[in-house]
Design a protein around this motif. Structure first.
Motif, PDB file in Angstrom:
ATOM      1  N   UNK A 151     -26.896 -17.490  63.557  1.00 23.30           N
ATOM      2  CA  UNK A 151     -27.737 -17.328  62.959  1.00 23.30           C
ATOM      3  C   UNK A 151     -27.951 -15.842  63.906  1.00 23.30           C
ATOM      4  N   UNK A 152     -27.068 -15.974  64.483  1.00 17.03           N
ATOM      5  CA  UNK A 152     -27.576 -14.214  65.626  1.00 17.03           C
ATOM      6  C   UNK A 152     -26.509 -13.219  64.321  1.00 17.03           C
ATOM      7  N   UNK A 153     -25.496 -13.847  64.033  1.00 10.25           N
ATOM      8  CA  UNK A 153     -24.312 -12.554  62.628  1.00 10.25           C
ATOM      9  C   UNK A 153     -25.599 -12.825  61.832  1.00 10.25           C
ATOM     10  N   UNK A 154     -26.422 -13.923  61.241  1.00 11.36           N
ATOM     11  CA  UNK A 154     -27.074 -13.480  60.015  1.00 11.36           C
ATOM     12  C   UNK A 154     -28.629 -12.782  60.730  1.00 11.36           C
ATOM     13  N   UNK A 155     -28.696 -12.486  61.522  1.00  7.78           N
ATOM     14  CA  UNK A 155     -29.692 -11.458  61.949  1.00  7.78           C
ATOM     15  C   UNK A 155     -28.669 -10.569  61.881  1.00  7.78           C
ATOM     16  N   UNK A 158     -28.221  -9.073  58.416  1.00 12.15           N
ATOM     17  CA  UNK A 158     -29.940  -9.078  57.275  1.00 12.15           C
ATOM     18  C   UNK A 158     -30.545  -8.542  57.987  1.00 12.15           C
ATOM     19  N   UNK A 159     -30.408  -6.972  58.713  1.00  7.84           N
ATOM     20  CA  UNK A 159     -31.233  -6.442  59.301  1.00  7.84           C
ATOM     21  C   UNK A 159     -31.377  -5.378  58.479  1.00  7.84           C
ATOM     22  N   UNK A 160     -30.712  -4.706  57.578  1.00  7.37           N
ATOM     23  CA  UNK A 160     -31.802  -3.480  56.353  1.00  7.37           C
ATOM     24  C   UNK A 160     -32.939  -4.031  55.605  1.00  7.37           C
ATOM     25  N   UNK A 161     -32.479  -5.311  55.692  1.00  2.00           N
ATOM     26  CA  UNK A 161     -34.181  -6.513  54.327  1.00  2.00           C
ATOM     27  C   UNK A 161     -35.031  -7.155  55.083  1.00  2.00           C
ATOM     28  N   UNK A 162     -34.536  -7.712  56.486  1.00  2.00           N
ATOM     29  CA  UNK A 162     -35.667  -8.568  56.958  1.00  2.00           C
ATOM     30  C   UNK A 162     -35.373  -7.925  58.699  1.00  2.00           C
ATOM     31  N   UNK A 163     -36.524  -8.153  59.210  1.00  2.00           N
ATOM     32  CA  UNK A 163     -36.261  -7.534  61.083  1.00  2.00           C
ATOM     33  C   UNK A 163     -35.240  -8.695  61.617  1.00  2.00           C
ATOM     34  N   UNK A 164     -34.136  -6.977  61.913  1.00  2.00           N
ATOM     35  CA  UNK A 164     -33.019  -7.952  62.648  1.00  2.00           C
ATOM     36  C   UNK A 164     -32.324  -6.547  62.743  1.00  2.00           C
ATOM     37  N   UNK A 165     -31.015  -6.833  63.050  1.00  2.00           N
ATOM     38  CA  UNK A 165     -30.387  -5.686  63.683  1.00  2.00           C
ATOM     39  C   UNK A 165     -29.485  -6.193  65.066  1.00  2.00           C
ATOM     40  N   UNK A 167     -29.357  -4.557  67.704  1.00  2.00           N
ATOM     41  CA  UNK A 167     -29.787  -5.863  69.784  1.00  2.00           C
ATOM     42  C   UNK A 167     -30.297  -7.325  69.305  1.00  2.00           C
ATOM     43  N   UNK A 168     -31.071  -7.367  68.657  1.00  2.00           N
ATOM     44  CA  UNK A 168     -31.722  -8.588  68.265  1.00  2.00           C
ATOM     45  C   UNK A 168     -30.546  -9.090  67.857  1.00  2.00           C
ATOM     46  N   UNK A 169     -29.777  -8.868  66.756  1.00  2.00           N
ATOM     47  CA  UNK A 169     -28.513  -9.911  66.638  1.00  2.00           C
ATOM     48  C   UNK A 169     -27.496  -9.719  68.230  1.00  2.00           C
ATOM     49  N   UNK A 170     -27.155  -9.015  68.745  1.00  2.00           N
ATOM     50  CA  UNK A 170     -26.363  -9.066  69.611  1.00  2.00           C
ATOM     51  C   UNK A 170     -26.787  -9.688  70.807  1.00  2.00           C
ATOM     52  N   UNK A 250     -22.897  -2.881  63.979  1.00  2.00           N
ATOM     53  CA  UNK A 250     -21.916  -4.163  64.496  1.00  2.00           C
ATOM     54  C   UNK A 250     -21.632  -3.276  65.344  1.00  2.00           C
ATOM     55  N   UNK A 251     -21.668  -2.184  65.603  1.00  2.00           N
ATOM     56  CA  UNK A 251     -21.189  -1.686  66.595  1.00  2.00           C
ATOM     57  C   UNK A 251     -22.113  -1.791  67.688  1.00  2.00           C
ATOM     58  N   UNK A 252     -23.221  -1.740  68.254  1.00  2.00           N
ATOM     59  CA  UNK A 252     -24.328  -2.242  68.464  1.00  2.00           C
ATOM     60  C   UNK A 252     -24.846  -3.822  68.724  1.00  2.00           C
ATOM     61  N   UNK A 253     -24.250  -4.495  67.835  1.00  2.00           N
ATOM     62  CA  UNK A 253     -23.832  -6.265  68.427  1.00  2.00           C
ATOM     63  C   UNK A 253     -22.684  -6.514  69.512  1.00  2.00           C
ATOM     64  N   UNK A 254     -21.617  -5.706  68.527  1.00  2.00           N
ATOM     65  CA  UNK A 254     -20.878  -6.091  69.649  1.00  2.00           C
ATOM     66  C   UNK A 254     -20.699  -5.222  71.510  1.00  2.00           C
ATOM     67  N   UNK A 255     -21.680  -4.622  71.512  1.00  5.34           N
ATOM     68  CA  UNK A 255     -21.671  -3.947  73.050  1.00  5.34           C
ATOM     69  C   UNK A 255     -22.553  -4.919  73.477  1.00  5.34           C
TER      70      UNK A 255
END
Lengths: 277, 499, 132
Positions: A151-155, A158-165, A167-170, A250-255
């Motif tokens: 789910x984290x990976x999806x978030x 899919x940040x371009x089309x739905x709430x997410x990105x 920070x949230x996914x990370x 992706x960089x943000x999520x990793x950090x």
């Protein structure tokens, strides 16, 4: 002193409440904030970045510079926690440790600098306040973690089309790791993801972001101008912006993921990385 | 590449901070070289930028290629360019000058120290270069967070002092954020130049006055302006010397810069100095800061702690000088940003050298230091003369402008406080010299004084002393070039409407 | 009375809530001696400001700022500025949230270190330890 503080705070509060009379009505579509910059973002985002989620577009591109430093703040907090509490390698044998024989449940108490059982033997390290794992909790957690990560990976993606990105996914990805640490113990987590890996991931996340931005300098654009990197990806400038946003996310999520785990590791075990919550 | 100078100033420390952190997991060795390289690059870019601004006037740099106010822009005028150059070069020089101390104090964790050091410098440079009010907040937090971590390592009190700094710092930054929020709700913009254009039609509104007040209070807390100074002495004096000699010259000065930027660019001078009682009140607060700072400094028995109180007085000079509201006062304030940064660096480096050898900065540890550490003492003498304001050191020139500004504004309280605190500096520093030069060290038990023991010069390592001496000479050189700085840079930084 | 409700209370009550929360936060930071309670107060304070910003972004009749597809055609979007709320405060507050999390992490690390040193989180007790 306390009374003085209370009175000051009360006066400040009353003053601030009085000033709200100047503000536009809550939710007023004609307020300056809603009529000045916001229409441009709403109407031009697709044209300029081809990202339907306006928040993602503003976050990753229009105000991408803020977001880069926001990611740096996260990295900085991880480095700070590590600097204050942690250590690269810890060999202190000044503590009593406990080892439990897996089959019989016999517990050995090893004094400081005492001989420890071989780590590959039938013994396992346990905390002083050890209780047997709750079978249901640990099993359910193990079952849930893969889905949480997915789910984290999806978030993130899919940040371009739905709430997410990023920070949230990370954070969701990090929650998966932390669930493992909470349902088992910190050593189980450390055995899977070492501190070194976390540290490297944390720095490389920001590196992906800042590096992608700095790469634009080599292609004649300004810092963080993803559109000039279209040449590199074989895309037109607008699509390159969209793709650039994905890369930095992706960089943000990793950090964010690795730093949340670093902060947890350091704070939960006071930098010892062996016994924690 | 020349038009990329503004971004290079920040990218270099940021990227290299990451490289240092990554390499730290493999080897400790490259960390110093990489950090020095990063800060050297940054300082070189800042110098290039300063030259460009002097030649061509203010410039704007669009990040991501977005036109402001949609995107974020850097706005570099004479004042930023000057402060950028000062901050980046002193951060570079402090790194060079404290290397042995860093390795000694932090051991294994030195690479993480370098990482946080670079991030802290990047944060401060970002505050100076940015042209976006919200972006300033983000960078304020980078500077603050890395600063907390750097200051947290020190003696046993360091953590508590830093935690208090963290509380105050967060309140300060939050007030600033709230003030920006008030401006945003009233105008809808965050870009500084855009706000300058939008705000005048709203100047009557109490909400804008509140925004101005909140922003100022936030910045005042961050720069430790009296009476919001309580966090500074503890946080700076309990930390290890390499951290305090970075943060002490940088943070207060950068925050004074932020205040000037808010007052002159976001709000116009007409608005800032319109309410005479308000500007006057701040000048009087600055007067109290100078006087109280001097008194508190006199009551200290530790050299580093004493210097932190002197720092509070210095903040009073700069804030008071600015709020006099005339050209001379503001010139003095801006010049003092530069001079005070270098002076503070010089005296804190001296303290670092002393602490490196003696392990303490308490007054009793200074006995006989003139013979043990003659070069450090020589630098300290020059630093002290600059702090007192003796020509031809740089401290004299900025104080001269400040006094002229005070006389011009008819604010004799300010002039008196400035002279008073300079005279107090004489007492403060000569007390140290008395101990260091004239009090014999060794046994002094009753009549059993055996004459001076064998003296051996045991100064700090050359790698620390040489850069320190360069800074000390720099104080004099800076003094000689004061006229150049004022006519070529500062005169352009002050809006023409201020006379 | 109704008029007051209409023009002041319903129009401004959310701003008042953020101010009250903010004052609670500052009060906790000043008046509490326990370091963890101070940290909690700090977080309440920061969260209050986040609420303030988010309420700037609200717009009556607006939906979340993600463009919706126009009915019928696959690739067209509805791009009516009145239909979506203001995205900018949300972006800004994402930053502020991250900053507050980072500050919280560092504050907890420092508090832990203080606790290790003094075996207490009570600021008065720590100060009496230090002055001994």
């Amino acid at each position: 002193m306390k009374k003085l503080a209370s009175v000051t705070i009360l006066l400040l509060g009353i003053m601030l409440i009085a000033i709200t009379a100047e503000f536009p009505r809550w939710g007023d579509p004609q307020s300056p904030a809603s009529t000045y910059l916001s229409p441009h973002f709403i109407e031009k985002t697709i044209e300029e970045t081809s990202v339907p989620n306006i928040v993602t577009a503003v976050l990753g591109d229009y105000r991408g510079y803020d977001t880069m430093f926001e990611t740096t703040v996260v990295f900085c907090a991880g480095a700070a926690c590590f600097f204050i509490l942690g250590a690269f390698r810890r060999e202190d044998d000044d503590q009593i440790r406990y080892f439990r024989h897996k089959d019989t449940g016999v517990v050995l108490k090893v004094k400081p600098n005492g001989t420890r059982p071989n780590s590959r033997s039938d013994f396992e390290r346990i905390d002083p306040t050890w209780t047997p794992y709750d079978f249901i909790v640990s099993r359910v957690a193990s079952l849930m973690i893969p889905f949480i990560q997915l789910f984290g990976l999806y978030v993130v993606a899919h940040g371009h089309h739905s709430p997410g990105g990023g920070f949230q996914g990370g954070v969701i990805l990090a929650a998966g790791f932390l669930l493992l640490a909470l349902s088992h113990n910190l050593r189980t987590l450390s055995a899977r993801v070492s501190n070194k890996t976390l540290g490297l991931m944390s720095a490389s996340g920001v590196l992906i972001y800042a590096g992608w931005g700095a790469l634009a300098l080599l292609f004649g654009g300004n810092f963080l101008d993803y559109s000039v990197l279209g040449v590199l990806l074989g895309l037109d400038p607008i699509a390159a912006r969209s793709m650039g946003i994905l890369i930095v996310e992706i960089g943000v999520a990793l950090t964010v993921m690795s730093t949340m785990v670093i902060i947890y590791n350091n704070v939960a075990s006071v930098g010892a990385y062996d016994e924690g919550l | 590449m020349i038009d990329q100078y503004p971004s290079l100033i920040l990218i270099a420390p940021l990227l290299f901070a990451l490289f240092v952190f990554i390499s730290a997991w493999f080897s400790r060795k490259p960390a110093f070289i990489m950090s020095a390289l990063a800060l050297g690059l940054s300082a070189a870019a800042a110098m290039g930028l300063l030259g460009q601004v002097i030649a061509n006037g203010p410039l704007s740099y669009r990040i991501g290629g977005w036109a402001p106010p949609m995107g974020i822009e850097y706005y570099v005028d004479h004042l930023n360019a000057l402060v950028l150059f000062v901050v980046s070069s002193l951060a570079f020089w402090n790194l060079i000058a404290t290397r042995p101390d860093i390795e000694k104090s932090y051991g294994d964790k030195a690479p993480v120290f370098y990482t946080l050091y670079l991030l802290s410098v990047a944060g401060h440079l970002g505050i100076v270069v940015t042209g976006d009010a919200f972006n300033l907040y983000v960078l304020l937090e980078i500077a603050a967070l890395s600063g907390y971590a750097l200051l947290a390592m020190g003696n046993t009190r360091a953590q508590l002092s830093t935690l208090r700094y963290l509380f105050m710092g967060t309140v300060g930054a939050s007030f600033y954020l709230l003030g920006v929020g008030y401006m945003y709700i009233m105008t809808g913009s965050l870009n500084m130049l855009d706000l300058q254009r939008l705000l005048p039609s709203l100047y009557g509104s109490p909400a804008i006055a509140a925004a101005f007040g909140l922003v100022l209070v936030g910045i005042f807390i961050k720069m430790a302006f009296f009476p919001m100074h309580a966090w500074l002495p503890g946080a700076y004096s309990d930390a290890n010397s390499p951290a305090s000699s970075l943060i002490a010259p940088m943070t207060t000065k950068v925050m004074v810069y932020a205040m000037i930027r808010m007052c002159l660019t976001v709000f116009t001078p007409e608005f800032t100095f319109k309410a005479a009682w308000f500007a006057d009140g701040i000048v009087w607060a600055a007067v109290v800061a100078m006087v109280m700072g001097a008194f508190f400094a006199l009551s200290q028995k530790d050299m580093k702690k004493m210097l932190t109180f002197v720092l509070i007085s210095e903040v009073g000079y700069m804030v008071g000088g600015f709020w006099l509201g005339n050209r001379l006062g503001i010139t003095g304030s801006m010049l003092h940003i530069v001079n005070d940064a270098v002076m503070t660096l010089c005296v804190f480096l001296c303290v670092g050298c002393i602490a490196y050898r003696t392990g303490s900065t308490k007054f009793e540890a200074l006995q006989g230091l003139s013979r043990k550490q003659p070069f450090t003492m020589a630098a300290l003498v020059i630093g002290a003369l600059a702090m007192i304001g003796v020509p031809p050191t740089c401290g004299f020139y900025s104080k001269w402008y400040l006094i002229l500004g005070g006389l011009d504004a008819g604010h004799y309280g300010f002039v008196a406080a400035l002279v008073f605190s300079s005279l107090m500096n004489v007492i403060l520093f000569f007390r140290i010299f008395e101990i260091a030069f004239f009090e014999p060290y060794g046994d002094m038990h009753g009549d059993h004084y055996h004459g001076p023991p064998h003296e051996k010069i045991q100064d700090a390592p050359w790698s620390m002393v040489l850069p320190l001496l360069v800074v000390a000479v720099g104080l004099v050189v800076l003094g000689l070039y004061s006229g150049f700085i004022v006519t070529n840079i500062i005169d352009f930084a002050i809006p023409a409407t201020i006379i | 009375m109704m008029e007051f409700l209409e023009t002041v209370l319903t129009a401004k009550y959310n701003y008042w809530i953020y101010i009250i929360l903010m004052m609670i936060g500052i009060w906790a930071m000043i008046a509490k001696v326990n370091l963890i309670k101070k940290i909690i107060g700090m977080n309440i304070f920061q969260t209050a400001i986040i609420l303030f910003y988010v309420s700037i972004g609200a717009k009556k009749g607006g939906t979340i700022p993600i463009l919706e597809h126009a009915p019928g055609h696959g690739h067209d979007y509805i791009m009516d500025a009145d239909k979506y709320i203001n995205p900018l405060p949300h972006v800004l507050m994402l930053t502020a949230i991250v900053v507050s999390v980072a500050t919280l992490g560092v504050a907890l690390a420092l508090a832990l270190k203080v606790y290790r040193e003094h075996q207490t989180l009570d600021e008065d007790e720590i100060l009496s330890h230090l002055s001994e």
